[in-house]
Write an enzyme that holds these catalytic residues in place. Structure first.
Site, PDB file in Angstrom:
ATOM      1  N   LYS A   1       0.832  -1.222   0.000  1.00 28.74           N
ATOM      2  CA  LYS A   1       0.000   0.000   0.000  1.00 28.74           C
ATOM      3  C   LYS A   1       0.860   1.263   0.000  1.00 28.74           C
ATOM      4  O   LYS A   1       0.621   2.186  -0.762  1.00 28.74           O
ATOM      5  CB  LYS A   1      -0.896   0.058   1.243  1.00 28.74           C
ATOM      6  CG  LYS A   1      -1.837  -1.100   1.414  1.00 28.74           C
ATOM      7  CD  LYS A   1      -2.671  -0.948   2.670  1.00 28.74           C
ATOM      8  CE  LYS A   1      -1.871  -1.009   3.956  1.00 28.74           C
ATOM      9  NZ  LYS A   1      -1.348  -2.321   4.306  1.00 28.74           N
TER      10      LYS A   1
ATOM     11  N   ARG B   1      -9.257   1.275   8.950  1.00 29.98           N
ATOM     12  CA  ARG B   1      -8.903  -0.147   9.156  1.00 29.98           C
ATOM     13  C   ARG B   1     -10.000  -0.925   9.851  1.00 29.98           C
ATOM     14  O   ARG B   1      -9.808  -2.100  10.174  1.00 29.98           O
ATOM     15  CB  ARG B   1      -7.646  -0.262  10.012  1.00 29.98           C
ATOM     16  CG  ARG B   1      -6.446   0.168   9.242  1.00 29.98           C
ATOM     17  CD  ARG B   1      -5.200  -0.467   9.788  1.00 29.98           C
ATOM     18  NE  ARG B   1      -4.092   0.153   9.129  1.00 29.98           N
ATOM     19  CZ  ARG B   1      -2.995  -0.460   8.786  1.00 29.98           C
ATOM     20  NH1 ARG B   1      -2.824  -1.729   9.067  1.00 29.98           N
ATOM     21  NH2 ARG B   1      -2.047   0.185   8.178  1.00 29.98           N
TER      22      ARG B   1
ATOM     23  N   ARG C   1      11.782  -6.993   4.803  1.00 27.99           N
ATOM     24  CA  ARG C   1      11.682  -5.544   4.559  1.00 27.99           C
ATOM     25  C   ARG C   1      12.651  -4.764   5.450  1.00 27.99           C
ATOM     26  O   ARG C   1      12.851  -5.082   6.610  1.00 27.99           O
ATOM     27  CB  ARG C   1      10.243  -5.096   4.852  1.00 27.99           C
ATOM     28  CG  ARG C   1      10.047  -3.608   4.752  1.00 27.99           C
ATOM     29  CD  ARG C   1       8.594  -3.273   4.562  1.00 27.99           C
ATOM     30  NE  ARG C   1       7.858  -3.254   5.815  1.00 27.99           N
ATOM     31  CZ  ARG C   1       6.593  -2.848   5.899  1.00 27.99           C
ATOM     32  NH1 ARG C   1       5.929  -2.484   4.826  1.00 27.99           N
ATOM     33  NH2 ARG C   1       5.988  -2.844   7.064  1.00 27.99           N
TER      34      ARG C   1
ATOM     35  N   ARG D   1      11.691  -2.207  10.780  1.00 26.86           N
ATOM     36  CA  ARG D   1      10.611  -1.721  11.625  1.00 26.86           C
ATOM     37  C   ARG D   1      10.396  -2.711  12.766  1.00 26.86           C
ATOM     38  O   ARG D   1      10.425  -3.913  12.560  1.00 26.86           O
ATOM     39  CB  ARG D   1       9.334  -1.615  10.784  1.00 26.86           C
ATOM     40  CG  ARG D   1       8.962  -0.184  10.508  1.00 26.86           C
ATOM     41  CD  ARG D   1       7.879  -0.090   9.507  1.00 26.86           C
ATOM     42  NE  ARG D   1       6.635  -0.710   9.955  1.00 26.86           N
ATOM     43  CZ  ARG D   1       5.514  -0.676   9.250  1.00 26.86           C
ATOM     44  NH1 ARG D   1       5.489  -0.065   8.085  1.00 26.86           N
ATOM     45  NH2 ARG D   1       4.424  -1.247   9.700  1.00 26.86           N
TER      46      ARG D   1
ATOM     47  N   ARG E   1      -0.618  -8.841  13.245  1.00 23.59           N
ATOM     48  CA  ARG E   1      -1.137  -7.807  12.333  1.00 23.59           C
ATOM     49  C   ARG E   1      -2.023  -8.436  11.256  1.00 23.59           C
ATOM     50  O   ARG E   1      -3.041  -7.862  10.869  1.00 23.59           O
ATOM     51  CB  ARG E   1       0.024  -7.029  11.698  1.00 23.59           C
ATOM     52  CG  ARG E   1       0.687  -6.070  12.697  1.00 23.59           C
ATOM     53  CD  ARG E   1       2.089  -5.676  12.280  1.00 23.59           C
ATOM     54  NE  ARG E   1       2.164  -4.993  11.017  1.00 23.59           N
ATOM     55  CZ  ARG E   1       3.261  -4.963  10.246  1.00 23.59           C
ATOM     56  NH1 ARG E   1       4.370  -5.583  10.626  1.00 23.59           N
ATOM     57  NH2 ARG E   1       3.259  -4.313   9.116  1.00 23.59           N
TER      58      ARG E   1
HETATM   59  P1  ADP Z   1       1.070  -2.132   7.618  1.00 22.24           P
HETATM   60  O1  ADP Z   1      -0.089  -1.778   6.762  1.00 22.24           O
HETATM   61  O2  ADP Z   1       2.166  -2.817   6.851  1.00 22.24           O
HETATM   62  O3  ADP Z   1       0.678  -2.856   8.871  1.00 22.24           O
HETATM   63  P2  ADP Z   1       1.384   0.636   8.499  1.00 22.24           P
HETATM   64  O4  ADP Z   1       2.650   1.399   8.540  1.00 22.24           O
HETATM   65  O5  ADP Z   1       0.287   1.141   7.618  1.00 22.24           O
HETATM   66  O6  ADP Z   1       1.815  -0.831   8.117  1.00 22.24           O
HETATM   67  O7  ADP Z   1       0.777   0.513   9.974  1.00 22.24           O
HETATM   68  C1  ADP Z   1       1.566   0.086  11.060  1.00 22.24           C
HETATM   69  C2  ADP Z   1       0.720  -0.030  12.340  1.00 22.24           C
HETATM   70  O8  ADP Z   1       0.127   1.252  12.649  1.00 22.24           O
HETATM   71  C3  ADP Z   1      -0.476  -0.984  12.294  1.00 22.24           C
HETATM   72  O9  ADP Z   1      -0.073  -2.309  12.562  1.00 22.24           O
HETATM   73  C4  ADP Z   1      -1.358  -0.398  13.413  1.00 22.24           C
HETATM   74  O10 ADP Z   1      -0.870  -0.772  14.682  1.00 22.24           O
HETATM   75  C5  ADP Z   1      -1.158   1.079  13.274  1.00 22.24           C
HETATM   76  N1  ADP Z   1      -2.178   1.697  12.416  1.00 22.24           N
HETATM   77  C6  ADP Z   1      -2.007   2.095  11.124  1.00 22.24           C
HETATM   78  N2  ADP Z   1      -3.161   2.589  10.624  1.00 22.24           N
HETATM   79  C7  ADP Z   1      -4.082   2.492  11.613  1.00 22.24           C
HETATM   80  C8  ADP Z   1      -5.467   2.810  11.741  1.00 22.24           C
HETATM   81  N3  ADP Z   1      -6.184   3.317  10.729  1.00 22.24           N
HETATM   82  N4  ADP Z   1      -6.088   2.564  12.916  1.00 22.24           N
HETATM   83  C9  ADP Z   1      -5.431   2.062  13.941  1.00 22.24           C
HETATM   84  N5  ADP Z   1      -4.123   1.728  13.902  1.00 22.24           N
HETATM   85  C10 ADP Z   1      -3.449   1.923  12.759  1.00 22.24           C
END
Ligand code: ADP
Length: 218
Positions: free
Chosen positions: A13, A87, A126, A159, A170
Site C-alpha cells: 500500500k 482499518r 523488509r 521496523r 497484524r
Molecule cells: P502495515 O499496513 O504494513 O501494517 P502501516 O505502517 O500502515 O503498516 O501501519 C503500522 C501499524 O500502525 C499498524 O499495525 C497499526 O498498529 C497502526 N495503524 C495504522 N493505521 C491504523 C489505523 N487506521 N487505525 C489504527 N491503527 C493503525
C-alpha cells in the site's frame, strides 16, 4: 478526488500510495507514518501508541480519527489518498462523516490483495532508511551495499513490528477487522480490487486503470 487504499500488511500500500501521489495530484495521508512520527516524539500520545503498535494491534479509534480531522483541516480542497486508513468499520463510517462535513465524498476504495505466505515473506525481508524513508527488500529489491541506503548513505533499519510474531498478529487483525471494509465499500459502490502480485510498476499500471477510468468519468 478522495481515494482509500486498504489491504493486508505487506501488500504494498505504502509503495503504491507514493507512486500514485507522484503520478496523480494526490496528497498522501499515511496513518502508519503519522503514528510512527508521534511515537518518535515520545509525546504522551506517542507513549500510549507504542503499547498498541509494538504488539501489532490497532491504535485506538479516537486517536486516529483526531489525526485524520487535523489533516483534512490543513488540506481542504486537495485530492487525498488515504493509505492505512480506515482499518475497521467504525473508522470507515467516521471517515465518511468527516469527509462529507468538508463537502466531499470518497470516490475509490481499493483493496490490494496478496496471499498470507507472500505477505510474511515480504515483511520479514523488509528494511527501510530512517533518514529518507526509502524501502528495500532483501528478497526482491536489496540495497547495493548491505545495510546502507543507496539514496542517502544512512544505515538501514528494520521496523520493530516487522518481527514474525508481530506480523502474524497484524495479519489476524486484518482478517478480523479490516477485511470487513470489502462489503462496506461494495455497498457504497466504490469498491475495487487489484491483485498485488507482480512488480511495483505492474501493480501501478493496474491501479492506474481504475484511477484513469474515474477521472474520465468526471
Ligand atoms: P502495515 O499496513 O504494513 O501494517 P502501516 O505502517 O500502515 O503498516 O501501519 C503500522 C501499524 O500502525 C499498524 O499495525 C497499526 O498498529 C497502526 N495503524 C495504522 N493505521 C491504523 C489505523 N487506521 N487505525 C489504527 N491503527 C493503525
Amino acid at each position: 478526488m478522495m481515494m482509500v487504499i486498504f489491504g493486508p500488511p505487506g501488500a504494498g500500500k505504502g509503495t503504491q500510495a507514493d507512486l500514485l501521489s507522484q503520478k496523480y495530484n494526490f496528497v498522501k495521508f499515511s496513518m502508519g507514518d503519522i503514528l510512527r512520527e508521534e511515537m518518535a516524539l515520545s509525546s504522551p500520545i506517542g507513549t500510549q501508541l507504542k503499547k498498541y503498535l509494538n504488539r501489532g494491534m490497532l491504535a485506538p479509534d479516537d486517536v486516529v480519527l483526531h489525526l485524520v480531522e487535523n489533516f483534512l483541516l490543513k488540506h481542504q480542497g486537495t485530492n487525498i489518498l488515504f493509505d492505512g486508513f480506515p482499518r475497521n468499520i467504525n473508522q470507515a463510517r467516521n471517515l465518511q462523516k468527516i469527509v462529507s462535513r468538508f463537502g466531499n465524498s470518497l470516490d475509490i476504495a481499493l483493496e490490494m490483495h496478496l496471499s498470507g505466505k507472500k505477505l510474511i515473506k515480504r515483511l520479514v525481508n523488509r528494511t527501510y532508511c530512517p533518514h529518507c524513508g526509502r524501502l528495500y527488500n532483501y528478497a526482491t529489491n536489496p540495497p547495493k551495499v548491505e545495510g546502507i541506503c543507496d539514496a542517502c548513505g544512512y544505515a538501514l533499519e528494520k521496523r520493530r513490528d516487522d518481527d514474525e510474531a508481530i506480523i502474524k498478529k497484524r495479519l489476524d487483525v486484518y482478517e478480523e477487522e479490516t477485511r470487513k471494509l470489502t462489503n462496506f465499500y461494495k455497498s457504497q459502490n466504490i469498491y475495487y480490487r487489484v491483485d498485488a502480485n507482480g512488480s511495483q510498476i505492474e501493480v501501478l499500471k493496474k491501479i492506474s486503470q481504475i484511477v484513469d477510468a474515474h477521472i474520465d468519468k468526471k
